[in-house]
Design a protein around this motif. Structure first.
Motif, short mmCIF file in Angstrom:
data_model
loop_
_atom_site.label_atom_id
_atom_site.label_comp_id
_atom_site.label_asym_id
_atom_site.label_seq_id
_atom_site.Cartn_x
_atom_site.Cartn_y
_atom_site.Cartn_z
N GLY A 307 -6.34 -4.34 17.17
CA GLY A 307 -6.06 -3.52 15.99
C GLY A 307 -4.57 -3.41 15.74
N ILE A 308 -3.83 -3.13 16.80
CA ILE A 308 -2.37 -3.01 16.68
C ILE A 308 -1.80 -4.34 16.19
CG2 ILE A 308 -0.26 -2.84 18.06
CD1 ILE A 308 -1.80 -0.74 19.78
N THR A 309 -2.31 -5.43 16.76
CA THR A 309 -1.82 -6.75 16.36
C THR A 309 -2.08 -7.01 14.89
OG1 THR A 309 -2.12 -7.62 18.55
CG2 THR A 309 -2.10 -9.20 16.79
N SER A 310 -3.27 -6.65 14.40
CA SER A 310 -3.57 -6.86 12.98
C SER A 310 -2.52 -6.20 12.11
CB SER A 310 -4.94 -6.27 12.64
OG SER A 310 -5.92 -6.79 13.49
N GLU A 311 -2.19 -4.97 12.46
CA GLU A 311 -1.23 -4.21 11.68
C GLU A 311 0.16 -4.85 11.75
OE1 GLU A 311 -2.00 -1.73 9.82
OE2 GLU A 311 0.07 -1.33 9.24
N VAL A 312 0.57 -5.20 12.98
CA VAL A 312 1.92 -5.73 13.18
C VAL A 312 2.05 -7.12 12.55
CG1 VAL A 312 3.55 -6.50 14.94
CG2 VAL A 312 2.31 -4.36 15.25
N VAL A 313 1.02 -7.95 12.71
CA VAL A 313 1.09 -9.30 12.15
C VAL A 313 1.16 -9.26 10.63
CG1 VAL A 313 -0.27 -11.39 11.79
CG2 VAL A 313 0.06 -10.53 14.08
N ALA A 314 0.33 -8.40 10.02
CA ALA A 314 0.36 -8.32 8.55
C ALA A 314 1.72 -7.83 8.07
CB ALA A 314 -0.75 -7.39 8.06
N THR A 315 2.20 -6.75 8.70
CA THR A 315 3.48 -6.17 8.26
C THR A 315 4.60 -7.20 8.37
OG1 THR A 315 2.77 -4.02 9.04
CG2 THR A 315 5.11 -4.29 8.66
N ASN A 316 4.67 -7.89 9.49
CA ASN A 316 5.82 -8.76 9.72
C ASN A 316 5.66 -10.17 9.18
OD1 ASN A 316 7.74 -7.01 11.22
ND2 ASN A 316 5.96 -6.79 12.53
N SER A 317 4.44 -10.54 8.77
CA SER A 317 4.29 -11.79 8.03
C SER A 317 4.53 -11.53 6.55
CB SER A 317 2.88 -12.37 8.18
OG SER A 317 2.60 -12.61 9.52
N ARG A 318 4.64 -10.26 6.21
CA ARG A 318 4.78 -9.82 4.81
C ARG A 318 3.60 -10.32 3.99
NH1 ARG A 318 7.11 -5.95 5.90
NH2 ARG A 318 7.66 -5.54 3.73
N LYS A 319 2.42 -10.31 4.59
CA LYS A 319 1.20 -10.79 3.92
C LYS A 319 0.07 -9.84 4.22
CE LYS A 319 -0.56 -14.80 3.87
NZ LYS A 319 -1.15 -16.03 4.41
N PRO A 320 -0.91 -9.74 3.33
CA PRO A 320 -2.11 -8.98 3.71
C PRO A 320 -2.78 -9.65 4.89
CG PRO A 320 -2.42 -10.08 1.59
CD PRO A 320 -1.01 -10.32 1.98
N ILE A 321 -3.43 -8.85 5.72
CA ILE A 321 -4.20 -9.46 6.80
C ILE A 321 -5.28 -10.29 6.15
CG2 ILE A 321 -5.88 -7.56 7.06
CD1 ILE A 321 -4.33 -9.23 10.07
N PHE A 322 -5.48 -11.50 6.61
CA PHE A 322 -6.48 -12.35 5.97
C PHE A 322 -7.87 -11.91 6.38
CE2 PHE A 322 -9.20 -16.10 5.75
CZ PHE A 322 -9.01 -16.45 4.42
N TYR A 578 1.01 -6.46 0.75
CA TYR A 578 2.31 -7.06 1.03
C TYR A 578 2.51 -8.27 0.12
CZ TYR A 578 2.58 -4.25 5.25
OH TYR A 578 2.63 -3.20 6.12
N SER A 579 3.74 -8.44 -0.37
CA SER A 579 4.09 -9.61 -1.19
C SER A 579 3.12 -9.81 -2.34
CB SER A 579 4.14 -10.88 -0.35
OG SER A 579 5.08 -10.75 0.66
N LYS A 580 2.75 -8.72 -2.99
CA LYS A 580 1.83 -8.83 -4.10
C LYS A 580 2.55 -9.48 -5.28
CE LYS A 580 -2.01 -6.06 -5.64
NZ LYS A 580 -2.40 -4.72 -6.06
N PRO A 581 1.94 -10.49 -5.89
CA PRO A 581 2.65 -11.18 -6.98
C PRO A 581 3.03 -10.17 -8.07
CG PRO A 581 0.64 -12.34 -6.40
CD PRO A 581 0.62 -11.05 -5.65
N GLY A 582 4.27 -10.25 -8.52
CA GLY A 582 4.72 -9.38 -9.59
C GLY A 582 5.35 -8.09 -9.14
N ALA A 583 5.08 -7.70 -7.89
CA ALA A 583 5.60 -6.40 -7.43
C ALA A 583 7.10 -6.47 -7.23
CB ALA A 583 4.91 -6.00 -6.13
N LYS A 584 7.76 -5.31 -7.39
CA LYS A 584 9.21 -5.27 -7.25
C LYS A 584 9.62 -5.55 -5.81
CE LYS A 584 9.58 -1.76 -10.80
NZ LYS A 584 8.72 -0.58 -10.64
#
Lengths: 624, 347
Positions: A307-322, A578-584
């Motif tokens: 669970g921790i990894t899911s959160e950390v990987v998504a945050t630091n890949s700057r991508k939603p968890i797949f 994370y990194s949503k297209p169009g977002a500031k």
């Protein structure tokens, strides 16, 4: 969700009251008998680190014996006293006690209490948007029962007859008969008493986690918007509540056999020159009961780390968890399946071979959700924009261990292959990678990631990198060679292999492993220094250092009792924008309404925006 | 004195490391690196992952190939060939997955390291992909389960009727073996009858026990099925014969069994391994106390004729321990003497 509506305001009012009195808190009620989930989490963490050092140190002692069988250990006499034989060797029974206590401490005290206790306590209220746990008092009780359990286990290390020595699985009759091994005397009694308190602690904690997650989510925080950490802690708690009582039952029956002359596990035993009166018991019964906890226990330590990894990987890949939903689904699958695979630890225990076939089938099914999780992590990294924080490094390390160690599980879950591999170093390599090291890395990732939230300061990143690389390479150097030793048939829990021609080889590899283990253990000192130094002297953190979406980063830098000074934020979206297209920015926090982000909204989200306007807020359960 | 010098040395080294750390921190503050979201270390870490992948991969292949003969111990039983094949099939399949996943993990980490001008690809879901990588592992695992299940059913099937029956008993800390003798039936036993002279607790009221014999080392016939009847006297033990790919727990109060066909005699193995001192061994693999690591039993596999000769030359247990004749019921005593091969003049 009516219950949520009733309970949340009640709890909030209760804690606001506390908040006002915060300044008048005494030292004892703030740092010792605290009912604040954040302080209890820190208590679990510090205690867990203490036990990890003890458990790790014990493993260094037995690695000395295995890697350098001819070494004169006289220099350890000031520490170990009579456990060093007159010839300057480790006593073989103490060797078994070391192995036993290493396992017990690491599995229960470090990776169950230290990991789940720390992060479930710390993150559940912060990430679901609650003032505290459902019952702060139960939470406090949970820590102090764990503490008491630790004291008892610690005392057992210093008994003249030694601590428990029958392996962490304490199979009777060995664990039931003091005649069989001296550790089964007072040492085993203390082990059982300590575990009773530990189980009570674990149950109090788990019930609290479940109640909190179900009842105390903030407005808009539906189950489908929970961060995967919370899903992991929630399912872990469910597993704990269902499986720990069975260990309690097993331990209780063992207490009866040991002290009150019953024969649950004992039958037809001749030992120490006399035939015991016990007839009709079955040692295999104990194994069934033990592994009914023992196997889910693997997931109790692993799921929080994932669970921790899911959160950390998504945050630091700057991508939603797949595959957010697939991740939840696979965790649920693992939760259910973890209860029906226990007998794969017992293929050659003498149980009916047909039962073995069934459990082989079920065991290999559980590999599917695990594989899905790995593929989802890989896809999350794919085309990311990866920031290697120390937490991210440890999470990537975890995924690597989970792959490497998970794959050997396919061998061991196959009963035909398990005949040769059972109880060899192949098993040791397998579970140290997939359960031990992976969970340990999850814990480390969690500490590095949430340290700023815990102490308001940053850990030193460079020391974190150094710590990661030494530990990551070290763990592989320790456990990878064990596969070869295991394929060659070397049995585990052996004091020495030189009695056998078949196991007389591989001293070189064993020495190598021991050296690697010592270096890896030594490099944890870097972490210790970094941890305690940064707690007091680290750089002050900003509000959201990792640019993360989850609610805990909306609290003040050092949240007080009650977590949010004003109203608890409302949640409008899932935690992985994370990194949503169009977002500031490349992240949009969970408490940002869709109406504030028209530039990046998907179609369905625009519809929800209309609704937001009408309702003012989104209902707790979006499906209604 | 030396200890004090070492202690001072250690302290000095620690002080130097601490000083370096402090200086380093100050430099960071001065440069403003601490405030940056992504530092130059990001590239280093990404590169290290690639280095780890390459160096680790080479080490893995090199060791696995170069040292194959050391960790792959020779097989000496019929079912061992089957399970070892299965082991290597599993190894190839999962080894491919292992390499692929780790390559992707470290490769992605390197190639998608943070770059200022790039942004990550918003890719939250793909149902088809999820389905694909649930189904493929499921199919592969189903195949492995099926082959494993078949091998397991064969190994654990009922022993052939003509199997040589041998009792193996574990106790702290050794093994004892008992052969049924000419009657081809092991005598009954009762743990209450165990004493210093009668370690098996042989029940001498049972006629089948008279010709049982208990040699110090175990002999097996090559090419004939052998059935181990396994039990334990005090705590759990586990019979492990690595070359025969055989393992089964010995449980007090619950007899277990394992049958197999030894395919190579000790002599064959000595030639195959080029080791003139090679011997088969049985070890214990269930933690059983202080002497767990020393429960060695030597096993000799003979050609069938030699095996019969060896068997015929063994003295029965009763002949070795004639004082136990008293325990034989009076009416069976003569019969016992004949079955046990006890000559009248020895008395």
């Amino acid at each position: 969700m009516a219950t949520a509506d009733i309970h949340v305001p009640g709890a909030a009012a209760h804690h606001e009251e506390h908040h006002e009195h915060e300044h008048s808190q005494s030292f004892v009620s703030k740092y010792i008998f605290s009912t604040d989930h954040k302080m209890i989490a820190k208590q679990f963490l510090i205690t867990g680190i203490f036990w990890a050092l003890i458990g790790g140190f014990l493993s260094i002692l037995f690695r000395l014996q295995l890697g350098f069988p001819d070494m004169d250990l006289e220099w350890l006499r000031p520490l170990l006293g009579g456990w060093i034989t007159p010839q300057g060797k480790l006593d073989p029974e103490f060797y078994l006690a070391l192995v036993t206590m290493h396992g017990t401490i690491m599995v229960f005290f470090v990776l169950t209490a230290g990991l789940s206790g720390t992060f479930s306590n710390f993150l559940i209220p912060l990430q679901i948007g609650a003032r505290d746990m459902a019952s702060g008092f139960m939470n406090m009780l949970s820590y102090w029962l764990f503490f008491l359990s630790g004291i008892i286990m610690f005392i057992s290390l210093f008994l003249s007859t030694g601590p428990a020595g029958g392996g962490w699985t304490i199979y009777p009759p060995l664990s039931a008969l003091p005649q069989a091994i001296s550790g089964s005397g007072a040492g085993m009694t203390l082990w059982l008493v300590a575990m009773v308190f530990f189980i009570a602690s674990s149950l109090l904690g788990s019930i609290n986690y479940i109640a909190t997650v179900i009842n105390m989510r903030t407005k808009g925080m539906s189950f489908t918007r929970l961060p995967l950490t919370i899903w992991a802690f929630f399912l872990t708690a469910v597993i704990g509540v269902l499986s720990f009582p069975v260990l309690f039952a097993a331990a209780l029956l063992l207490v009866f056999d040991r002290s009150f002359g019953t024969s649950f596990y004992l039958s037809e035993i001749y030992i120490g020159g006399e035939a015991l009166p016990n007839v009709g018991g079955s040692p295999v019964l104990f194994q069934h009961l033990f592994w009914f906890l023992g196997h889910p226990e693997v997931y109790i330590v692993l799921l929080p780390a994932l669970g921790i990894t899911s959160e950390v990987v998504a945050t630091n890949s700057r991508k939603p968890i797949f595959g957010y939903r697939a991740m939840i689904g696979s965790m649920m699958g693992i939760t259910v399946l973890s209860f029906v695979v226990w007998a794969h630890h017992m293929f050659v225990s003498g149980m009916n071979p047909f039962l073995g076939s069934i459990f082989m089938f079920l065991t290999l099914i559980i590999a599917v959700p695990s594989a899905v999780k790995v593929f989802n992590y890989l896809t999350t990294l794919w085309r990311g924009n990866i920031v290697f924080t120390p937490a991210m490094l440890f999470s990537i390390g975890l995924v690597s261990f989970f792959i490497s160690g998970g794959i050997t599980g396919i061998f061991l879950g196959n009963s035909a292959l398990d005949i040769q591999l059972h109880d060899t170093y192949f098993v040791v390599a397998h579970f140290h990678l997939v359960m031990g090291s992976a969970s340990f890395f999850g814990m480390m990732a969690g500490i590095y990631h949430w340290f700023p939230k815990m102490f308001g300061r940053m850990m030193d990143a460079k020391l974190g990198y150094l710590h990661f690389w030494l530990t990551f390479v070290g763990v592989y150097l320790v456990f990878f060679p064990m596969h070869y030793i295991g394929i060659a048939g070397f049995p585990r829990r052996y004091y020495s292999w030189t009695n056998f021609d078949a196991f007389s080889d591989f001293l070189d590899l064993n020495t190598f492993v021991s050296v690697a283990a010592i270096v890896t253990f030594g490099s944890q000192l870097i972490f210790l220094f970094n941890f305690f130094y940064s707690m007091f002297r680290g750089r002050r953190t900003v509000a959201n250092p990792w640019r993360s979406n989850t609610l805990e980063w909306t609290t003040p830098i050092e949240p007080g009792h009650g977590n949010w000074p004003g109203e608890i934020p409302t949640v409008y979206r899932w935690p992985y924008d994370y990194s949503k297209p169009g977002a500031k920015e490349d992240f949009i926090a969970q408490d940002v309404p869709f109406s504030h982000t028209p530039e990046s909204n998907l179609d369905i989200e625009n519809e929800m925006m209309e609704w937001e306007k009408e309702e003012g807020v989104i209902a707790v359960n979006e499906s209604k | 004195m030396i200890k004090i010098i070492i202690a001072i040395g250690v302290l000095l080294v620690l002080a130097i490391i601490l000083a370096i750390f402090r200086v380093h921190k100050l430099v960071d503050v001065f440069r403003g690196t601490e405030k940056k979201y992504v530092t130059a270390s990001n590239k280093v870490n990404a590169a290290l992952f690639l280095v780890f992948l390459i160096v680790g991969g080479i080490a893995f292949f090199w060791y696995s190939i170069a040292e194959y003969d050391r960790y792959q111990i020779p097989i000496a039983s019929k079912h061992g060939v089957v399970t070892d094949n299965l082991f290597w099939v599993t190894m190839w399949i999962t080894g491919a997955a292992f390499l692929l996943c780790n390559i992707l993990l470290f490769g992605f980490s390197f190639f998608y390291q943070h770059k200022k001008e790039r942004s990550a690809y918003f890719y939250p879901d793909n149902g088809k992909l999820e389905l694909l990588w649930s189904v493929i592992p499921a199919i592969v695992l189903a195949i492995l389960v099926f082959t494993g299940w078949k091998a397991w059913s064969d190994v654990t099937s009922k022993a052939p009727d003509d199997a040589e029956v041998i009792e193996v008993m574990g106790y702290q800390f050794a093994w004892k073996t008992r052969y049924p003798g000419k009657s081809n039936k092991l005598g009954a036993h009762d743990y209450q009858l165990i004493d210093a002279g009668n370690p098996f607790g042989i029940d001498l009221k049972d006629k089948n026990s008279f010709d049982d014999f208990s040699p110090l080392e175990m002999h097996l016939p090559k090419g004939k099925p052998v059935l181990f009847k396994i039990r334990a006297r005090d705590v759990l033990h586990s019979v492990f014969a690595p070359h025969f790919r055989l393992k089964m727990d010995a449980v007090p109060g619950m007899p277990t069994r394992f049958w197999f066909i030894p395919e190579k005699s000790t002599e064959d193995m000595r030639q195959e391994t080029g080791n003139p001192d090679f011997d088969y061994e049985i070890a214990c693999t269930e933690i059983c106390g202080r002497g767990h690591f020393s429960m060695r039993l030597k096993v000799v596999v003979d050609e069938p004729e030699e095996y019969e000769k060896w068997k015929a030359a063994q003295q029965t247990w009763l002949a070795q321990n004639p004082e136990y004749l008293e325990k034989v019921p009076a009416e069976l005593r003569e019969m016992a003497k004949i079955a046990a091969g006890i000559q009248e003049d020895e008395q």
